[in-house]
Structure formats: C-alpha cells, structure tokens
Enzyme design. Structure first.
Site, short mmCIF file in Angstrom:
data_model
loop_
_atom_site.label_atom_id
_atom_site.label_comp_id
_atom_site.label_asym_id
_atom_site.label_seq_id
_atom_site.Cartn_x
_atom_site.Cartn_y
_atom_site.Cartn_z
CG HIS A 1 -33.26 0.23 -58.06
ND1 HIS A 1 -32.88 1.13 -58.20
CD2 HIS A 1 -34.36 -0.23 -57.42
CE1 HIS A 1 -34.57 1.54 -57.85
NE2 HIS A 1 -35.02 0.84 -56.94
CG ASP B 1 -36.85 3.14 -52.35
OD1 ASP B 1 -37.32 2.33 -52.11
OD2 ASP B 1 -36.88 4.18 -52.75
#
Length: 485
Positions: free
Chosen positions: A59, A392
């Site tokens: 994102h 991540d």
C-alpha cells in the site's frame, strides 16, 4: 506492517521437489522447458510474447500504526554541564511536533475511481478486525493509525501510471480501459489497501481520460475523516454509471494468505512466540536500540523496538513532517536494525517457517502461471493481469523465497512484478521478474530471462498447497493439546 505480524531471515538450501502435485504440474509444463536452456541457443527477446502479468504491491504511505511514547524520563547525572533531564526534554519536544492532521487524507481528484468489495466467492465484504483496531488509536492531530494519506494515494496513482506505460502504451497488452475478463484484483481486507488499489487502478486505466462518465468512490475529506467511525455497506461505490464499479476481492482475516497469518497458523505462532522481544536482546541490536532510545528520551519504554521506530520514522519522512532529530540522525541504522529484527523473528533459515509465512500465497501465484500455460485451461479462466494489494510483511518473505531480497525495508507502494512470456517459434515459456521496476535474477535462474521450469523449481521450495498449509500449521497445535496446553 500489520499489528502482530512480522518475521523472516535467510533461506534454507534448495532441496528436491517435495510433492506429487508439483510433479504433475511439471508434466503439464514439460513443453514449456526452453530449448537451448543450456545456453547454446540464446533467446531472441523480440520473439517473446507477453502472456500474463502478476503484480504484488505494498500500500501507499500511511499514518503510523503505533505512536512513539512521549513521556519524559528522569535522570540524575549531567552531560557537558546540562542536566540529562533537560536534554531529554529537548528531544521529546522535537518529537512531539509531529501532528497527523485530517488534511493529510484529502483525496487527489485524479485518483477517484469506482470499486466495490466482495469476499472471494462474490458475496458480502467480510468484517475487518484490523480496521477496528486502528480506530482505537488516534494520533496527535486527529488522524487514526494506519490510514492511507494523500501522499500514499499519489504514490499508488504513480505506480498505476507506470503499469499503464508498460502494459498499455509501450506494449499493447491490456485494453486502455478496464475489462473484467482481463484483470483480477485481490486485496487484504484493510481499508488502506483497498484505497491503494483504487488509486493504482485510476492511474492504470484513467477512465476520465477515456471519456467514460463514472461516479467516484472517493468520499469528500470531511466524510473520509469519519470513515472509521461509521458502518460501511458492502459496496463503496457512490453512483457509478456505464460499466459499474470494479470488484476487489478479499478474504476473511482468519483465512487470509496475503500476509503471514499468525492467528490462523498455530505452528508459525508457536515458532515465533517471544522472538520479537528476544530480537531486542541480540548483540548489536541491543546496543544500538539502547543508544537510540536514550537519545530520544524513551529509554524506559520497553515496548519500543526498531520496528516501531522505523514505522514512525518512515511515515514522518515520507510526508515531510518534522521528525525527532535522533530518528533523522540514525535513519540508516534504524532501517537496517529493523530488517535484522524482522529476519530474526521469522527464522527464515528455517524452511518451514518461511513456507508457513508465504507458502499459500506462492501457491496462488504458481497456480496462475500453470493455468496460463496449460492448453486445457478454458478461455476466460485466466486473466492477463493479476493485482494483489499486500504489505511489507508480504514482500519481504516473497523476496527471500525468490532469492532477490536486497536487505532493505520494502518501501511504500513497492511492487514485485512477475511476467510470463512465450517464445513465438519454439513455444517455450519464460518468466521475467521485476522489483521496484528493476529486473531481477531469481535464485536458480541462469539470467534475467528465466525458463519457466527453473522458476517453478525455485518457487516449489516454499510453496504450500492449502492442504499442506493446514497440516503444517496444525502440527504444533496437536502437540500442544497432547501436553495438556
């Protein structure tokens, strides 16, 4: 990052293929093995035809997930004639200047795009427990934790524009406007990821430039600030016309595989229990953490580690906000120690830990490749483009599994792109892998243009089918029950 989610380190040596299912897959793609893969016959790139693209992306930039503590610490000693208490107060005053104001959430007009959210079967959007957790934390300035910001929206729009240039303009692979039979979209069920996907799609297809009249899914700023306080219907569309809203598929948090699911995988949870705290005691990490926290004046805050420091530092710097001088001074060290902490927690040298972290998602990516090369696949059962909005903590183990991790924290809007090509004369299949737009050489591949069979060999080391994932995840649970736990 996601609350409670994180892990990874080095991979285990590549072993033999471990499943009959994969052997069957290998038979299905036998024709894909490139002729001349012994380097006697170099492949002419001009004869390659792009068949499929898969993009896994993080994102865009967001507000921190957890604010740094601001309490002042007492001390008795002095330094260079100045009381340590005064020094600490100075550091904390600088840190408390960071304010996350609602204006940071305003939607750039070009990122407006209609979408609706369903579960994987096309039903109602599942409940998001993570968004409920973020509502419990209000940062200074009034913004909730973990919210996609205007900066993040612009980053995702830019990624969409890059994909458009690559697959619409430079190579006429995708239609200029969204076509549901060409694109499949899946996201973790977290609002910042759904909104990041919206912005990417706006950059990729730019419907307004194509002359289509569509409503906007983007709420006015005043409504966006209240998003986490109001119940949302399954559809986030605000009056689309013509083609209607694009569908983003998502899954229940209990069975999500777009990030390491510690709540769902008991074995992974048991293997990593307490390792985040233990990482802070490891040589090198321990001394550096103590140094940074002392200079920030939060030495007594046991809950602060390098992951939290990096999360706040990266968010503040990405938005150009005034950050604590200590964070700026030790920026490189904080990122490296955060990576070291993450690698220690997951024990990536343990093959099974990495399998449980990312194996089910690798299975999805692998299945898409196999379906595309299987001549028995019915038309309409595969897509040209697969988009996966992840985190991540998804990218890092994926990069490790593929042997291309650069020991840097995956940035906001970072992407891993997997292209499938077929040779127009020999019929052989190849994979090209890109991270952050730069072509990579996966482990086990002779060069950047990787024969499909070799790429599948690399993936198979860590790929887990749903059945094997459930079996492996339940092992510690079974043992625990036997011990009366």
């Amino acid at each position: 990052m996601i609350p409670g989610v994180f892990r990874v380190r080095v991979w285990a040596p590549v072993g033999v293929l471990t499943s009959l299912a994969y052997c069957l897959h290998q038979r299905r793609v036998a024709l894909a093995e490139p002729r001349g893969s012994d380097d006697r016959s170099p492949v002419d790139p001009s004869l390659l035809e792009l068949k499929m693209v898969q993009v896994v992306f993080r994102h865009g930039a967001r507000s921190p997930l957890k604010p740094l503590p601001q309490e002042e610490q007492e001390a008795e000693s002095t330094e260079r004639g100045r009381p340590v208490k005064e020094l600490l107060r100075y550091s904390l005053v600088k840190a408390t200047q960071v304010e996350w104001k609602p204006q940071l959430l305003e939607v750039p007009p070009q990122t407006q795009f209609d979408y609706t959210v369903t579960n994987l079967a096309g039903g109602l959007k599942p409940h998001s427990p993570f968004d409920a957790q973020y509502r419990e934390t209000t940062l200074k300035g009034g913004v909730f934790a973990g919210q996609l910001t205007q900066v993040g929206m612009q980053q995702m729009f830019a990624l969409g524009e890059r994909l458009r240039k690559s697959y619409v303009e430079d190579v006429p692979f995708l239609s200029p406007t969204f076509h549901p039979l060409e694109v499949f979209i899946r996201s973790s069920n977290i609002y910042r990821n759904l909104e990041s996907t919206r912005c990417l799609l706006a950059g990729l297809f730019q419907r307004q430039k194509e002359g289509l009249t569509l409503g906007s899914t983007s709420q006015p700023p005043s409504l966006r600030r209240l998003f986490f306080s109001l119940p949302k219907p399954p559809s986030l569309c605000l009056g689309a016309r013509s083609l209607g809203p694009i569908v983003i598929h998502t899954d229940e948090a209990s069975s999500e595989v777009l990030y390491p699911n510690y709540q769902n995988c008991w074995n992974l949870q048991e293997r990593t229990r307490g390792r985040r705290q233990a990482a802070c005691l490891q040589p090198g990490i321990s001394e550096d953490l103590k140094k940074v926290k002392e200079e920030m004046g939060i030495a007594g805050s046991n809950g602060v580690d390098f992951l939290i420091l990096l999360d706040n530092m990266a968010a503040e710097q990405e938005h150009g906000l005034p950050s604590c001088p200590t964070l700026k001074r030790f920026a490189r060290m904080i990122e490296q120690r955060a990576v070291d902490t993450a690698l220690y927690v997951l024990q990536g040298e343990d093959r099974e830990s990495l399998q449980m972290a990312v194996g089910p998602f690798l299975h999805i990516l692998e299945s898409n490749l196999l379906s595309a090369v299987d001549p028995a696949t019915l038309p309409g059962k595969t897509r040209k483009l697969y988009l996966y909005a992840a985190h991540d903590v998804t990218l890092m183990p994926l990069l490790l599994a593929l042997g291309i991790f650069d020991h840097k924290w995956p940035p906001f809007a970072g992407d891993l792109t997997m292209e499938l090509h077929q040779h127009q004369e020999s019929g052989a299949w190849f994979v090209r892998l890109y991270y952050q737009g730069k072509e990579q050489v996966p482990r086990g591949c002779p060069d950047r243009l990787c024969p499909l069979d070799k790429f599948l060999n690399t993936m198979s080391v860590y790929t887990l089918s749903p059945e094997k994932y459930r079996t492996l995840c339940s092992q510690a649970q079974t043992m625990g029950r036997g011990n009366g736990e």
